[in-house]
Design a protein around this motif. Structure first.
Motif, short mmCIF file in Angstrom:
data_model
loop_
_atom_site.label_atom_id
_atom_site.label_comp_id
_atom_site.label_asym_id
_atom_site.label_seq_id
_atom_site.Cartn_x
_atom_site.Cartn_y
_atom_site.Cartn_z
N CYS A 300 0.83 -1.21 0.00
CA CYS A 300 0.00 0.00 0.00
C CYS A 300 0.87 1.25 0.00
O CYS A 300 0.58 2.23 -0.71
CB CYS A 300 -0.91 0.01 1.22
SG CYS A 300 -2.13 -1.31 1.26
N GLY A 343 -8.63 0.26 -2.47
CA GLY A 343 -9.09 -1.07 -2.09
C GLY A 343 -8.04 -1.82 -1.30
O GLY A 343 -8.34 -2.47 -0.28
N ALA A 344 -6.79 -1.74 -1.74
CA ALA A 344 -5.69 -2.42 -1.05
C ALA A 344 -5.53 -1.90 0.36
O ALA A 344 -5.33 -2.67 1.32
CB ALA A 344 -4.40 -2.26 -1.84
N HIS A 346 -7.75 -0.45 2.37
CA HIS A 346 -8.84 -0.83 3.28
C HIS A 346 -8.77 -2.30 3.67
O HIS A 346 -9.04 -2.65 4.82
CB HIS A 346 -10.19 -0.46 2.66
CG HIS A 346 -10.46 1.00 2.68
ND1 HIS A 346 -10.62 1.72 3.84
CD2 HIS A 346 -10.59 1.91 1.66
CE1 HIS A 346 -10.84 2.99 3.56
NE2 HIS A 346 -10.83 3.13 2.24
N LEU A 347 -8.43 -3.17 2.73
CA LEU A 347 -8.29 -4.59 3.08
C LEU A 347 -7.12 -4.79 4.04
O LEU A 347 -7.24 -5.51 5.04
CB LEU A 347 -8.09 -5.43 1.82
CG LEU A 347 -7.81 -6.91 2.06
CD1 LEU A 347 -8.94 -7.58 2.84
CD2 LEU A 347 -7.57 -7.64 0.74
N THR A 348 -6.00 -4.15 3.76
CA THR A 348 -4.82 -4.32 4.61
C THR A 348 -5.09 -3.86 6.03
O THR A 348 -4.77 -4.58 7.00
CB THR A 348 -3.65 -3.53 4.01
OG1 THR A 348 -3.28 -4.13 2.75
CG2 THR A 348 -2.45 -3.53 4.93
N ALA A 378 -4.87 -11.09 1.85
CA ALA A 378 -4.50 -9.68 1.70
C ALA A 378 -3.09 -9.55 1.15
O ALA A 378 -2.82 -8.70 0.28
CB ALA A 378 -4.62 -8.96 3.04
N THR A 381 -3.13 -10.52 -2.62
CA THR A 381 -3.89 -9.57 -3.44
C THR A 381 -3.15 -8.25 -3.59
O THR A 381 -3.00 -7.73 -4.71
CB THR A 381 -5.28 -9.32 -2.82
OG1 THR A 381 -5.96 -10.59 -2.64
CG2 THR A 381 -6.13 -8.43 -3.71
N THR A 382 -2.66 -7.70 -2.50
CA THR A 382 -1.93 -6.43 -2.57
C THR A 382 -0.60 -6.60 -3.28
O THR A 382 -0.12 -5.66 -3.93
CB THR A 382 -1.71 -5.84 -1.17
OG1 THR A 382 -0.97 -6.78 -0.36
CG2 THR A 382 -3.04 -5.53 -0.49
N ARG A 503 -10.38 -9.43 -3.78
CA ARG A 503 -10.98 -8.27 -4.44
C ARG A 503 -12.42 -8.05 -3.97
O ARG A 503 -12.87 -6.90 -3.86
CB ARG A 503 -10.91 -8.42 -5.96
CG ARG A 503 -9.48 -8.35 -6.49
CD ARG A 503 -9.41 -8.34 -8.01
NE ARG A 503 -9.99 -7.12 -8.58
CZ ARG A 503 -9.37 -5.95 -8.67
NH1 ARG A 503 -8.13 -5.83 -8.19
NH2 ARG A 503 -9.96 -4.90 -9.23
N GLU A 506 -12.10 -6.28 -0.72
CA GLU A 506 -11.70 -4.90 -0.95
C GLU A 506 -12.90 -4.05 -1.37
O GLU A 506 -13.08 -2.92 -0.88
CB GLU A 506 -10.60 -4.83 -2.02
CG GLU A 506 -9.25 -5.33 -1.52
CD GLU A 506 -8.13 -5.14 -2.52
OE1 GLU A 506 -6.96 -5.23 -2.13
OE2 GLU A 506 -8.42 -4.91 -3.72
#
Length: 560
Positions: A300, A343-344, A346-348, A378, A381-382, A503, A506
């Motif tokens: 991120c 998105g990355a 908020h998920l992280t 996470a 994905t990131t 995703r 996210e």
């Protein structure tokens, strides 16, 4: 008249980060945010000012291995760059590891810590690497209950005094394999009443650390991961000499070139068992949960840095009669990248919140299972997102993005390691499947998404919510069919399944935050990010035949 291009500049990286500030305002109690805002403002000022200028000036410096002194003594000293020496001081004084263990803000202490890390990382040439392993080592030692090692090492690992602060290595990778650590060949022998390690570690990042946790196989133990044990060692003896450790060479890597990564030979290195003499792979789990989260935060942070520079440059670069910031196609491109970054993030930080709750004993069993699942999801994905985003960022600068002395190519090179460190995308996809099998499937994901989306009312976000729920249902159906078809079918699609899950989470988190931002900040930008992210697609689970995959994977000259 000679044309001179004005370079991109950075301001205070906390004050200028709308997404981080908005997330913290939604997540943290107001008095807590007021309490930590000063530390974040100070770190943001360093990251966009002094540290960033030093980073550009320090670009040509890399670690140097000094193997011998003037009198022929083997010293194997690694000299790091001036930026890294300054980063170590700042990291200790600002508590980039300590904050998580001081627990001043209870379950939110991890949010405070990783907000600092997120601001610090892009200006320090991934000094976050040794810090991640230091945090992971502290967590693993505390989880072990080994009081002697806890008292010996943890006060150093969590110190704020740079003179007392230690970093830790994480020496797992051998020539026989990285992800498959069960193939490790390092041997542990009991000699003169203590353990000594013999073997070769092929890839040891941050090799200049004062200690390390490593895997070795006690003599007589069986092959495989069960036969390995987790050991603690210190890299120097009381006189400051290498502790029966030979640094064979530093790695010549694509990126992370400031990180002193070495090949080491352990030649009778004194070591102590952390737990027992078996099950070492299982015992590194507390460490991996922490280091994988650091990896996601770093992803991120690098995306944010690239976008901050690209946006500033877009206002300064004149092409075809106008700034790039006024060119609709350029604006559209940056908007898509911004949505991926949001998105990355908020998920992280959702995973960070779960980690903090777990360490504060404020986590439900369902959320604990969710943490076990979403930590690898996470990270993978990131890790994919940061490489894609920064590749586009480099392109947005045109030829300048390809020139080393702008400092821009380093962003992409450093990002490329993030899908590899702490488990590749494929390895973590399989880990996610194992987490689902042990945690009862996707019911906890569906339950959590229901909580996340329950307050969404804006019409476009209601549509987004429905799409998320439909995709997760489709993913659950796919998983059930794949498992019935056999392990090979599930494994073949594990990557697409895990990315679909990542995703989807996210997008759900983007929708929740967008609704909050509309209501509390009157800001439609988070809504725009959610719409843009949804348009990019979240479901990667189109039916694909495993036989086709095998055919396409064959060598061009193989038999048809």
């Amino acid at each position: 008249m000679v044309f001179i291009q004005t370079p991109p500049e950075l301001g205070n990286q906390y004050a200028n980060d709308r997404v981080l500030r908005s997330y913290l305002a939604r997540t943290l109690p107001a008095d807590m945010l007021a309490d930590i805002a000063g530390s974040l403002e100070a770190m943001g000022g360093l990251a966009g000012g002094e540290l960033y200028r030093m980073q550009l000036a320090d670009r040509g410096n890399e670690p140097v291995l000094v193997q011998w002194d003037a009198w022929g003594n083997r010293i194997d000293r690694i000299e790091v760059s001036p930026l890294w020496r300054e980063a170590e001081r700042i990291a200790a004084e600002q508590g980039l590891v300590a904050v998580a263990y001081e627990r001043r803000h209870g379950a939110y202490s991890r949010v405070h810590q990783f907000a600092l890390v997120y601001l610090f990382t892009p200006s320090t040439d991934l000094y976050s690497c040794p810090l991640a392993m230091t945090d992971g080592a502290a967590r693993a030692l505390i989880a072990s209950g080994n009081q002697a090692l806890i008292e010996r090492a943890v006060p150093h690992l969590t110190a704020r005094d740079p003179r007392a602060f230690w970093t830790s290595g994480q020496w797992m990778t051998e020539a026989t394999g990285g992800s498959d650590v069960g193939l490790s060949q390092t041997v542990a022998r009991q000699e003169d009443g203590r353990w000594r390690l013999y073997g070769r570690k092929w890839f040891t990042s941050a090799a200049a650390s004062q200690m390390a946790l490593t895997l070795a196989r006690p003599e007589g133990n069986p092959a495989g991961g069960r036969g390995l044990a987790l050991f603690y060692l210190e890299t120097r003896d009381p006189c400051g000499r290498p502790n029966h450790i030979l640094v064979n060479r530093l790695k010549d890597k694509l990126g992370t070139r400031k990180v002193p990564t070495a090949e080491l030979t352990l030649d009778g290195t004194p070591a102590e068992l952390v737990y027992g003499a078996t099950d070492g792979v299982r015992h590194i789990a507390p460490m991996l949960n922490v280091t994988r989260t650091w990896n996601s935060v770093s992803a991120c942070a690098l995306m944010r840095r690239g976008l901050a520079l690209a946006r500033d440059f877009a206002y300064k670069r004149i092409a075809f009669g106008a700034p790039l910031a006024e060119k609709p196609l350029h604006v559209d491109t940056l908007a898509g990248l911004q949505a991926e970054f949001e998105g990355a993030l908020h998920l992280t930080f959702f995973v960070v919140e779960l980690l903090g709750r777990g360490e504060a004993d404020e986590i439900s069993p369902e959320q604990a299972d969710l943490l076990r699942l979403l930590t690898p999801v996470a990270k993978l994905t990131t890790g994919r997102q940061v490489v894609a985003v920064l590749s586009e960022v480099i392109e947005s600068f045109g030829g300048a993005g390809y020139v080393e002395d702008t400092g821009l190519p380093m962003l992409l090179r450093d990002a490329q390691v993030l899908p590899i460190w702490e488990g590749t995308t494929n390895v973590l996809s399989l880990d996610a499947l194992r987490a689902l099998q042990s945690g009862g499937g996707l019911k906890n994901v569906r339950r959590e998404i229901g909580f996340i989306l329950q307050g969404v009312r804006e019409p476009d976000l209601v549509k987004v919510s429905a799409r998320v729920e439909q995709t997760v249902e489709q993913a659950e159906t796919w998983l059930g069919r794949a498992m019935q078809s056999g392990a090979a079918q599930a494994e073949a699609g594990a990557r697409r399944f895990a990315l679909t899950l990542g995703r989807s989470m996210e997008l759900a988190l983007l929708a929740r935050h967008a609704q909050w931002a509309l209501e509390h900040e009157r800001d439609p930008r988070a809504l725009a990010a959610a719409r843009r992210f949804a348009a990019a697609g979240i479901n990667l689970l189109a039916d694909m035949d495993a036989g086709d995959a095998r055919l396409l994977a064959r060598d061009d000259c193989s038999e048809r």
